[in-house]
Design an enzyme around this catalytic site. Structure first.
Site, PDB file in Angstrom:
ATOM      1  N   TYR A   1      -1.151  12.289   1.095  1.00  0.00           N
ATOM      2  CA  TYR A   1      -0.448  12.804   2.567  1.00  0.00           C
ATOM      3  C   TYR A   1       0.646  13.704   1.971  1.00  0.00           C
ATOM      4  O   TYR A   1       0.770  14.041   0.872  1.00  0.00           O
ATOM      5  CB  TYR A   1       0.073  11.612   3.182  1.00  0.00           C
ATOM      6  CG  TYR A   1      -0.979  11.001   3.837  1.00  0.00           C
ATOM      7  CD1 TYR A   1      -1.751  11.519   4.889  1.00  0.00           C
ATOM      8  CD2 TYR A   1      -1.382   9.581   3.544  1.00  0.00           C
ATOM      9  CE1 TYR A   1      -3.073  10.671   5.339  1.00  0.00           C
ATOM     10  CE2 TYR A   1      -2.465   8.773   3.913  1.00  0.00           C
ATOM     11  CZ  TYR A   1      -3.302   9.493   5.113  1.00  0.00           C
ATOM     12  OH  TYR A   1      -4.069   8.695   5.518  1.00  0.00           O
TER      13      TYR A   1
ATOM     14  N   ARG B   1      -6.042  -5.466   2.870  1.00  0.00           N
ATOM     15  CA  ARG B   1      -7.057  -6.126   3.594  1.00  0.00           C
ATOM     16  C   ARG B   1      -6.902  -7.628   3.606  1.00  0.00           C
ATOM     17  O   ARG B   1      -7.481  -8.078   4.806  1.00  0.00           O
ATOM     18  CB  ARG B   1      -8.368  -5.579   2.967  1.00  0.00           C
ATOM     19  CG  ARG B   1      -8.659  -4.323   3.121  1.00  0.00           C
ATOM     20  CD  ARG B   1      -9.687  -3.674   1.935  1.00  0.00           C
ATOM     21  NE  ARG B   1      -9.207  -3.561   0.914  1.00  0.00           N
ATOM     22  CZ  ARG B   1      -9.771  -3.083  -0.340  1.00  0.00           C
ATOM     23  NH1 ARG B   1     -10.893  -3.020  -0.152  1.00  0.00           N
ATOM     24  NH2 ARG B   1      -9.251  -3.002  -1.406  1.00  0.00           N
TER      25      ARG B   1
ATOM     26  N   CYS C   1     -11.303 -12.412   2.353  1.00  0.00           N
ATOM     27  CA  CYS C   1     -11.600 -11.192   2.329  1.00  0.00           C
ATOM     28  C   CYS C   1     -12.580 -10.642   1.169  1.00  0.00           C
ATOM     29  O   CYS C   1     -12.492 -10.812   0.051  1.00  0.00           O
ATOM     30  CB  CYS C   1     -10.682 -10.116   2.300  1.00  0.00           C
ATOM     31  SG  CYS C   1     -10.919  -8.229   2.161  1.00  0.00           S
TER      32      CYS C   1
ATOM     33  N   CYS D   1     -15.398  -5.411   1.943  1.00  0.00           N
ATOM     34  CA  CYS D   1     -16.682  -4.769   2.522  1.00  0.00           C
ATOM     35  C   CYS D   1     -16.284  -3.398   2.953  1.00  0.00           C
ATOM     36  O   CYS D   1     -16.944  -2.476   3.254  1.00  0.00           O
ATOM     37  CB  CYS D   1     -17.256  -5.440   3.417  1.00  0.00           C
ATOM     38  SG  CYS D   1     -16.470  -6.051   4.938  1.00  0.00           S
TER      39      CYS D   1
HETATM   40  C1  LIG Z   1      -7.237  -0.578   7.529  1.00  0.00           C
HETATM   41  C2  LIG Z   1      -6.232  -0.020   6.334  1.00  0.00           C
HETATM   42  C3  LIG Z   1      -5.400   0.797   6.786  1.00  0.00           C
HETATM   43  C4  LIG Z   1      -4.249   1.255   5.829  1.00  0.00           C
HETATM   44  N1  LIG Z   1      -3.253   2.042   6.244  1.00  0.00           N
HETATM   45  C5  LIG Z   1      -2.459   2.308   5.153  1.00  0.00           C
HETATM   46  C6  LIG Z   1      -1.195   2.819   5.624  1.00  0.00           C
HETATM   47  O1  LIG Z   1      -0.866   3.031   6.874  1.00  0.00           O
HETATM   48  N2  LIG Z   1      -0.243   3.458   4.660  1.00  0.00           N
HETATM   49  C7  LIG Z   1      -0.628   3.119   3.530  1.00  0.00           C
HETATM   50  O2  LIG Z   1       0.388   3.521   2.678  1.00  0.00           O
HETATM   51  N3  LIG Z   1      -1.542   2.627   3.096  1.00  0.00           N
HETATM   52  C8  LIG Z   1      -2.489   2.340   3.849  1.00  0.00           C
HETATM   53  N4  LIG Z   1      -3.683   1.373   3.439  1.00  0.00           N
HETATM   54  C9  LIG Z   1      -3.860   1.199   1.992  1.00  0.00           C
HETATM   55  C10 LIG Z   1      -3.392  -0.232   1.646  1.00  0.00           C
HETATM   56  O3  LIG Z   1      -1.804  -0.353   1.805  1.00  0.00           O
HETATM   57  C11 LIG Z   1      -3.674  -0.361   0.286  1.00  0.00           C
HETATM   58  O4  LIG Z   1      -2.992   0.615  -0.514  1.00  0.00           O
HETATM   59  C12 LIG Z   1      -5.136  -0.523  -0.170  1.00  0.00           C
HETATM   60  O5  LIG Z   1      -5.844  -1.165   0.890  1.00  0.00           O
HETATM   61  C13 LIG Z   1      -5.522  -1.557  -1.459  1.00  0.00           C
HETATM   62  O6  LIG Z   1      -4.906  -2.753  -1.148  1.00  0.00           O
HETATM   63  P1  LIG Z   1      -5.912  -4.017  -0.757  1.00  0.00           P
HETATM   64  O7  LIG Z   1      -6.819  -4.238  -1.891  1.00  0.00           O
HETATM   65  O8  LIG Z   1      -4.888  -5.205  -0.622  1.00  0.00           O
HETATM   66  O9  LIG Z   1      -6.552  -3.595   0.686  1.00  0.00           O
HETATM   67  C14 LIG Z   1      -4.743   0.945   4.231  1.00  0.00           C
HETATM   68  C15 LIG Z   1      -5.619  -0.012   3.970  1.00  0.00           C
HETATM   69  C16 LIG Z   1      -6.444  -0.394   4.831  1.00  0.00           C
HETATM   70  C17 LIG Z   1      -7.654  -1.404   4.696  1.00  0.00           C
HETATM   71  S1  SF4 Z   2     -13.664  -8.797   4.830  1.00  0.00           S
HETATM   72 FE1  SF4 Z   2     -14.186  -6.629   4.992  1.00  0.00          FE
HETATM   73  S2  SF4 Z   2     -13.665  -5.954   7.392  1.00  0.00           S
HETATM   74 FE2  SF4 Z   2     -12.659  -7.790   6.651  1.00  0.00          FE
HETATM   75  S3  SF4 Z   2     -10.698  -7.638   6.131  1.00  0.00           S
HETATM   76 FE3  SF4 Z   2     -11.970  -7.602   4.405  1.00  0.00          FE
HETATM   77  S4  SF4 Z   2     -12.713  -5.408   3.906  1.00  0.00           S
HETATM   78 FE4  SF4 Z   2     -12.006  -5.646   6.040  1.00  0.00          FE
END
Ligand SMILES: Cc1cc2nc3c(=O)[nH]c(=O)nc-3n(C[C@H](O)[C@H](O)[C@H](O)COP(=O)(O)O)c2cc1C
Ligand code: SF4
Length: 366
Positions: free
Chosen positions: A174, A323, A344, A347
């Site tokens: 961004y 997630r 989680c 996926c």
């Molecule tokens: C549905 C979704 C929306 C996200 N929206 C943002 C966001 O608005 N701003 C941001 O910095 N990261 C956003 N991310 C990234 C997460 O903050 C994070 O950096 C990334 O998902 C990896 O972490 P996790 O493995 O815990 O999901 C988003 C991730 C997901 C799955």
């Molecule tokens: S299981 Fe899949 S759909 Fe559900 S929160 Fe995790 S990544 Fe997202």
């Protein structure tokens, strides 16, 4: 001290007292109304998250200026009239005993022109974006200062609406991130041309935000420790940039990586083994060894043991999850009570934004 004690120990982030080391990383929910105002559904979600026990909640990205709209139904803080509903969100979280930071963004080159009334997206440099299938346009000097001021104004609104902190979105391609990155910043002026000049935009945004919110208010920045692409930012360069920001009063940094064009994704799928988790932990260690401000590590955290290890080895001060908390908003409480691993399955079906009315775990709701 046992490992479990560390994850669930309180932590002071620039005077903000977090009940534990777990942060809900920013997650765009597609739950604001068409104008970006807080809806009842969003308030209910944050009540649930606050009850769920995360030490700090970071909202989905919120718009600072209409030229930076990156997604439909994203939050907005670009005008005074948004403060009232934002306050309902912070009041709800505070009633449940939680803390909440507003994440501020300008989408830059990754904004689809459809969301900009057909206008071209603005960015440091003209460049084709294969996701929006359009060319961004290089910002003029006046546009750059307008957006810098917009970040400050939005941060002031966040503070006025009762947010406990702001997070500047300086990651994922961004606008702030695209000024920092040599891949997307091809300018040769005050705003780009070498590493120091590429930092100027982030530094001016920080100055603008700081002068708007005052000294005694936590300002966090999420950055790409690694763009994960040829010609992009490396952990060493990112660290030097964050050190400059630290000297200018940044309170904490959240580590992430990748942009929409990267070879490896920001939101990495298929995290099944402990080795797949905490996928930016090497950068976490690099940053933590060199910085004096708190480091939040986000990306692939799934099991309590891994998170405890990250904290113990000094790869982070706080751990962020996105997630796992979409699927289980009360995961921190469950882990405190002994749950070892998030449900989680990574996926990534919750990231198919175009196919969903609002973000939710598809595995739960069919
Ligand atoms: C549905 C979704 C929306 C996200 N929206 C943002 C966001 O608005 N701003 C941001 O910095 N990261 C956003 N991310 C990234 C997460 O903050 C994070 O950096 C990334 O998902 C990896 O972490 P996790 O493995 O815990 O999901 C988003 C991730 C997901 C799955
Ligand atoms: S299981 Fe899949 S759909 Fe559900 S929160 Fe995790 S990544 Fe997202």
């Amino acid at each position: 001290m046992s490992n479990i004690m560390m994850l669930f120990e309180p932590y002071s982030l620039s005077g903000l007292r977090l009940g534990n080391r777990i942060v809900r990383a920013a997650t765009y929910e597609k739950m604001a109304d068409d104008d970006g105002r807080v809806t009842d559904r969003l308030v209910e979600l944050y009540e649930e998250l606050a009850r769920g026990g995360s030490g700090l909640l970071i909202t989905g990205f919120a718009l600072v200026h209409p030229s930076g709209r990156a997604g439909p139904k994203m939050l907005s803080a670009h005008a005074e009239s948004y403060i009232e509903r934002l306050k309902e969100l912070t009041d709800a979280v505070h009633r449940e005993g939680g803390l909440i930071a507003l994440q501020l963004v300008h989408g830059g080159r990754q904004c689809p022109p459809l969301l900009l009334g057909g206008e071209q997206a603005i960015a440091p440099s003209e460049m084709y974006d294969r996701f929006t299938r359009s060319n961004s346009r290089a910002m003029t000097e006046a546009e750059i200062w307008t957006v810098i001021e917009a970040f400050g104004d939005a941060a002031w609104r966040a503070r006025s609406a009762g947010f406990d902190a702001v997070e500047l979105h300086g990651a994922h391609g961004y606008l702030i991130s695209s000024f920092l990155s040599p891949y997307t910043n091809r300018r040769d002026d005050y705003w780009g041309g070498d590493e120091e000049r590429r930092s100027h935009f982030a530094e001016e945004v920080l100055k603008s935000v700081r002068s708007a919110v005052g000294g005694n208010y936590p300002v966090i920045m999420k950055v790409n420790a690694d763009d994960l692409m040829e010609g992009g930012i490396t952990p060493e360069e990112s660290l030097r940039q964050v050190r400059r920001l630290e000297q200018q009063g940044l309170d904490a940094v959240e580590i992430s990586g990748g942009m929409k064009d990267s070879r490896v994704r920001t939101i990495r799928p298929d995290i099944h083994r402990a080795e797949d988790e905490a996928y930016f932990k090497d950068s976490g260690k690099l940053f933590k060894d060199a910085l004096n401000i708190p480091v939040i590590l986000t990306g692939g955290m799934r099991s309590r043991g891994v998170m405890e290890g990250v904290l113990e080895r000094g790869e982070a001060d706080l751990v962020g999850m996105s997630r796992p908390l979409i699927r289980e908003p009360d995961l921190p409480n469950l882990m405190r009570d002994g749950k070892e691993r998030a449900d989680c399955i990574s996926c990534n079906k919750c990231t198919r934004f175009n196919k969903m009315d609002y973000v939710h775990c598809v595995q739960l709701k069919g």
